[in-house]
Scaffold this active site. Sequence first.
Site, PDB file in Angstrom:
ATOM      1  N   ASP A   1     -20.659  -8.582 -17.606  1.00 61.05           N
ATOM      2  CA  ASP A   1     -20.290  -9.888 -17.056  1.00 61.05           C
ATOM      3  C   ASP A   1     -18.824  -9.893 -16.640  1.00 61.05           C
ATOM      4  O   ASP A   1     -18.464 -10.468 -15.609  1.00 61.05           O
ATOM      5  CB  ASP A   1     -20.536 -10.983 -18.095  1.00 61.05           C
ATOM      6  CG  ASP A   1     -21.944 -10.953 -18.663  1.00 61.05           C
ATOM      7  OD1 ASP A   1     -22.872 -10.608 -17.904  1.00 61.05           O
ATOM      8  OD2 ASP A   1     -22.110 -11.264 -19.853  1.00 61.05           O
TER       9      ASP A   1
ATOM     10  N   GLY B   1     -19.056   4.634 -15.114  1.00 61.80           N
ATOM     11  CA  GLY B   1     -18.514   3.978 -13.939  1.00 61.80           C
ATOM     12  C   GLY B   1     -19.560   3.204 -13.155  1.00 61.80           C
ATOM     13  O   GLY B   1     -20.486   2.629 -13.723  1.00 61.80           O
TER      14      GLY B   1
END
Length: 290
Positions: free
Chosen positions: A249, A221
């Site tokens: 990205d 996470g």
Amino acid sequence: MVGDALDAIIVVTDLARTGPDHDLAATIRQRPDGSGANTAAWLGWLGAEVDFVGRVGVDDVHRHEQSLRNAGVTPHIGYDAGAATGAVVSVQTRERRVAMADPAAGAALDPLDVDPDLVEQADVVHVTGAAMLGTTTPEHLAGLVHRAKAGGARVSIDPSSPGQLLDVGPERFLRAIDGADLLLPDLAEGRALTGLDAPDDVAAALARHVPLVVLTLGDAGVVIARAGRTPQRVAAPDVEVVDSLGAGDAFAAGFLCAWATDPVRVGAAAREGARVAARALSVIGGRPPV
């Protein structure tokens, strides 16, 4: 969006590790890539209005421009007649991904390549550090941050390369991005910038320099840190990984798209980033499926 546009050779194999044998079974694809261009493409996929500034070899300008247009991005791509387009080779096995990159023409990207009109019109200026720290200097990056802030834009920075951060020097890099609103490092980059190890400690230390830090931890996470507040964890969804190239990205795109609309609910923005990253993990390559 200011950053790198590369060509990628992507190798995905079911083997746990590569070995000395020849002709190993694999899926091999060539795709457009680059951290900045990938983030721009995912933003376009999300329906955001996005311009991308980058640099490639002279023979590849049209191809990279068209790839970005296909993703809903307005490209502003310079070219270098003396250098090839940058490239990355990525090998994804069952256990890990190994990548090797050569920025080539992208290393000559300069903040002065960014049209002042684009900066003045932007709500958010997002910069990927790998492209901006090639042959230019952190002080040039500081100039772009200053111009963006003077024009009223928020500024986000993705450091993109722990090796380059160490080469430049963490303190020098952090001085250069003074005034930025958001820092989006992964754990390796965060450790390079702080010399610390534990994710919460890394994020908290960086939040002393940038108001909002979103530290990505892969399948663990993210950690969100703001000065004077306890770091906040946001879990990543369970997903079967096909190829992890560009997942960070894609996370940046999801986060930026939500944060640009609502800068207060950063937890919700992180969950949107995780959703988009999960989609990226399910396809080969760093761009959204066309």
